[in-house]
Design an enzyme around this catalytic site. Structure first.
Site, PDB file in Angstrom:
ATOM      1  N   ASN A 194      -3.809  -2.598   3.409  1.00 21.70           N
ATOM      2  CA  ASN A 194      -2.546  -2.310   4.073  1.00 21.70           C
ATOM      3  C   ASN A 194      -2.854  -2.053   5.553  1.00 21.70           C
ATOM      4  O   ASN A 194      -4.014  -2.150   5.968  1.00 21.70           O
ATOM      5  CB  ASN A 194      -1.808  -1.136   3.406  1.00 21.70           C
ATOM      6  CG  ASN A 194      -2.634   0.144   3.401  1.00 21.70           C
ATOM      7  OD1 ASN A 194      -3.452   0.388   4.303  1.00 21.70           O
ATOM      8  ND2 ASN A 194      -2.444   0.968   2.383  1.00 21.70           N
ATOM      9  N   LYS A 196      -2.988   0.638   7.431  1.00 20.47           N
ATOM     10  CA  LYS A 196      -3.919   1.744   7.674  1.00 20.47           C
ATOM     11  C   LYS A 196      -5.337   1.354   7.291  1.00 20.47           C
ATOM     12  O   LYS A 196      -6.305   1.657   8.004  1.00 20.47           O
ATOM     13  CB  LYS A 196      -3.465   2.970   6.884  1.00 20.47           C
ATOM     14  CG  LYS A 196      -4.317   4.202   7.119  1.00 20.47           C
ATOM     15  CD  LYS A 196      -3.795   5.392   6.321  1.00 20.47           C
ATOM     16  CE  LYS A 196      -4.673   6.612   6.512  1.00 20.47           C
ATOM     17  NZ  LYS A 196      -4.189   7.773   5.707  1.00 20.47           N
ATOM     18  N   GLU A 197      -5.468   0.652   6.167  1.00 21.00           N
ATOM     19  CA  GLU A 197      -6.798   0.229   5.711  1.00 21.00           C
ATOM     20  C   GLU A 197      -7.392  -0.828   6.629  1.00 21.00           C
ATOM     21  O   GLU A 197      -8.603  -0.842   6.875  1.00 21.00           O
ATOM     22  CB  GLU A 197      -6.695  -0.289   4.271  1.00 21.00           C
ATOM     23  CG  GLU A 197      -6.406   0.809   3.263  1.00 21.00           C
ATOM     24  CD  GLU A 197      -5.775   0.321   1.971  1.00 21.00           C
ATOM     25  OE1 GLU A 197      -5.609   1.137   1.052  1.00 21.00           O
ATOM     26  OE2 GLU A 197      -5.425  -0.886   1.884  1.00 21.00           O
ATOM     27  N   ASP A 263      -0.589  -2.728  -6.222  1.00 24.58           N
ATOM     28  CA  ASP A 263      -1.124  -3.254  -7.486  1.00 24.58           C
ATOM     29  C   ASP A 263      -0.329  -4.480  -7.931  1.00 24.58           C
ATOM     30  O   ASP A 263      -0.893  -5.477  -8.386  1.00 24.58           O
ATOM     31  CB  ASP A 263      -1.064  -2.183  -8.581  1.00 24.58           C
ATOM     32  CG  ASP A 263      -1.885  -0.956  -8.262  1.00 24.58           C
ATOM     33  OD1 ASP A 263      -2.874  -1.082  -7.510  1.00 24.58           O
ATOM     34  OD2 ASP A 263      -1.551   0.127  -8.766  1.00 24.58           O
TER      35      ASP A 263
END
Length: 514
Positions: A194, A196-197, A263
Site C-alpha cells: 500500500n 505507506k508500505e 487480502d
C-alpha cells in the site's frame, strides 16, 4: 470467469474473532464503557483470509503456514475444512495462535481490539523442512502467493528460498508485502504494497501519483520484479511494470470497513493471473473485488458471483439482487431513494415456486409506495422452515425470478442466523415471548437496516402478529388468494405423478397377463 487453478498460499495465518454487543453505560469500577456481548463470530484472518478469498473465487487452494497447538489453531483448521482449503502442510509451533479479537457495538462501531501474538522467526530447521517439501511439490501448483504480515514465518531466508524454487520451476510468485527490507522479496513476479508500505520500502515520498510511479519504478529496479501494484485506499490502485503504467479508481461506492481489503485484492489478482488473464484485466477484477470488500463489515470473503454481478451492474448500470454480504450496497440505494423523499415498501418470503398468489401480493405491496424491496430466505433458512426437501428452486433462481418482475425494485437474500445478530437485546424485548420464535426466522436485522415506510405480509395478520413489522412505520396485510401455495403445487405434482405411475404399472401388468 475463472477455471479452477491450483494456488499455494504461504504466510502468517490468524484467527479474527468478533464480539457483537452494546455499550450503554459506564462501569462503576472505573471510567470505562461496559460492553455487553450478544454474539460471537470467528473468521479466517491474515494469510488465511487470502486463502478464503481464493476459495471463494473458485480456486483450488493449499496452505503452508504455522499455528499454535490451542483452541484457536483448531478453529482455523476447522474453518479451512469448511471452505475446502487443503491444510495438511500447516505446522505447529510452540506459541499461541495469532488472534485478533474485535468488540463491535451498535452500527458495527469497533470499540476495542485485543491482539494475542508472538512474532519470533521460525527456526532454520523448520525453514529447511518446509522448503524441502516445497521443492518436491512445486509443480503441483499454478501460482504461489506469499502473504507477509511479519509475524515470524516469512523470514529473509525462507522467502528467498521460496522465490528461488518457484523461479527455477517457472512459477510466478505474487507477494503482499509488509517488510521494509525489499531485498527479502527480490526476484518475485509482483509485489503489492500500500502507499505507506511503498514509502517504507523505498524511502521515497508517495503523496502524489507521480511520486507513487517514481517510487514504484525505483522498487521495480531494486527488487528485480516484473510489476509493482500499489493500493491507494479510496483513490484506487496504480500498476507499474517494465512496459506499463496503469491507474484504476476504486470501484467501491462506500467504504464501510477496510479490514481484509488487501487480502481480497491479492487473492483475485492472483486468481486472474493464474487463469491466464493479462495483468490489466486481473487488476480490474481485483479492483471490483476490493470495492465489494470495503462495503462489508470485518474480515470476510468476496465470492466470485458477487464480483461477476458487480461487473455486470457497472456495465449495464443496474443491479437488483443483493446477497447476504451486500447490505451496504443495498443501503446506498435505500439512502438514495430516501434522500429524494421516495417511500419504500418491503415484504418477505421464500418465493419457491412462483404462482398467481405471489404476483398478486407483490403487485399490491408495490401500490403502497414508490419502491418495493423483496426479502427472500436463503436456501439454509428455507430448509429450517420447510424441511430438508425444500426449497425446490435455489436462492439464486428464486431471487432472479422475483427481480425480473416490473413491480420489484430490489431483492435482498437474508438468513436470520446471520442477519438478526444486529438486533439488540432491548429490541428483542419489544416482541412478545409468543412471537419470539417466529421472529427468529424473520428478516429482523434487514428490516431494522432498511427501516421501510410500509411492511407488507401475506395473510390475515395484524401488526401485533407480525414481529418483523416493528421496524416499519406502517404495516399492511394482504389476504392470500385461496388455492395458491407452493405446498399445494408440489402436492398436485406428486398426485399426478402417482396417478401416472399407477396407470403405467397397470398397463404393464395387463401385458404380462396377456
Amino acid at each position: 470467469m475463472f477455471d479452477k487453478k491450483k494456488i499455494l498460499v504461504i504466510g502468517d495465518i490468524m484467527l479474527d474473532i468478533y464480539y457483537r454487543g452494546e455499550v450503554n453505560r459506564i462501569s462503576p469500577e472505573a471510567p470505562v464503557p461496559v460492553f455487553k456481548k450478544d454474539s460471537e463470530m470467528s473468521v479466517l484472518g491474515g494469510a488465511a483470509n487470502v486463502a478464503a478469498n481464493l476459495s471463494a473465487a473458485g480456486q483450488r487452494v493449499s496452505m503452508i503456514a504455522v499455528t499454535g497447538k490451542d483452541m484457536q489453531g483448531k478453529k482455523i483448521i476447522e474453518l479451512f475444512s469448511e471452505i475446502g482449503v487443503e491444510y495438511t502442510k500447516i505446522a505447529i509451533w510452540d506459541r499461541p495462535t495469532i488472534t485478533k479479537t474485535r468488540f463491535l457495538a451498535e452500527n458495527n462501531q469497533q470499540v476495542l481490539r485485543v491482539d494475542v501474538e508472538e512474532s519470533e522467526p521460525i527456526s532454520d530447521k523448520l525453514c529447511t523442512k518446509i522448503l524441502d517439501e516445497l521443492e518436491k511439490t512445486i509443480n503441483n501448483y499454478d501460482l504461489i502467493v506469499l502473504s507477509d504480515y511479519m509475524k515470524g514465518l516469512l523470514t529473509y531466508n525462507f522467502t528467498q528460498g521460496i522465490i528461488k524454487i518457484a523461479n527455477n520451476n517457472a512459477k510466478k510468485v505474487i507477494i503482499d508485502v509488509k517488510d521494509p527490507a525489499f531485498e527479502k522479496y527480490e526476484g518475485a513476479y509482483l509485489l503489492k504494497p500500500n502507499q505507506k508500505e511503498l514509502q517504507s520500502l523505498t524511502g521515497k515520498p508517495v503523496e502524489t501519483e507521480e511520486q507513487i510511479i517514481f517510487a514504484s519504478q525505483y522498487l521495480l529496479d531494486k527488487a528485480k520484479c516484473k510489476y509493482i501494484l500499489t493500493t491507494c485506499g479510496s483513490k484506487g490502485m496504480i500498476l507499474v511494470g517494465e512496459d506499463v503504467i496503469y491507474k484504476l479508481s476504486t470501484s467501491g461506492k462506500a467504504v464501510y470497513d477496510v479490514t481484509g481489503a488487501g487480502d481480497t485484492t491479492i487473492a483475485y489478482l492472483s486468481a486472474g493471473i493464474a487463469n491466464g488473464l493479462n495483468i490489466i484485466e486481473a487488476m480490474k477484477i481485483s479492483n471490483y473485488a476490493a470495492g465489494l470488500q470495503v462495503g462489508k463489515v470485518g474480515t470476510s470473503a468476496v465470492y466470485l458471483n458477487e464480483v461477476e454481478e458487480a461487473i455486470k451492474a457497472r456495465k449495464y448500470g443496474t443491479k437488483k439482487v443483493f446477497h447476504l454480504n451486500e447490505r451496504n450496497e443495498l443501503g446506498n440505494l435505500v439512502n438514495l431513494w430516501k434522500s429524494k423523499g421516495e417511500s419504500i415498501v418491503t415484504t418477505n418470503g421464500c418465493f419457491d415456486i412462483i404462482h398467481r398468489g405471489h404476483i398478486s401480493l407483490l403487485e399490491e405491496a408495490r401500490s403502497y409506495g414508490e419502491h418495493l424491496i423483496v426479502l427472500i430466505n436463503t436456501d439454509a433458512s428455507v430448509k429450517r422452515l420447510k424441511g430438508e426437501n425444500r426449497p425446490i428452486n435455489t436462492e439464486e433462481d428464486r431471487a432472479a425470478v422475483i427481480a425480473a418482475l416490473d413491480c420489484v425494485d430490489a431483492v435482498m437474500l437474508f438468513d436470520p442466523l446471520v442477519d438478526n445478530t444486529t438486533v439488540t437485546t432491548d429490541e428483542w424485548k419489544r416482541i412478545s415471548p409468543e412471537l419470539r420464535k417466529v421472529a427468529e426466522e424473520a428478516p429482523m436485522g434487514t428490516l431494522k437496516f432498511i427501516a421501510p415506510d410500509v411492511h407488507v405480509k401475506g395473510g390475515d395478520y395484524t401488526m401485533e402478529q407480525a414481529p418483523e413489522a416493528v421496524f416499519a412505520k406502517k404495516f399492511r396485510a394482504v389476504p392470500f388468494i385461496k388455492g395458491y401455495s407452493t405446498t399445494s403445487i408440489i402436492k398436485k405434482v406428486e398426485d399426478n405423478y402417482y396417478v401416472y405411475d399407477k396407470m403405467y404399472l397397470n398397463k404393464n401388468i395387463e401385458k404380462v397377463i396377456k
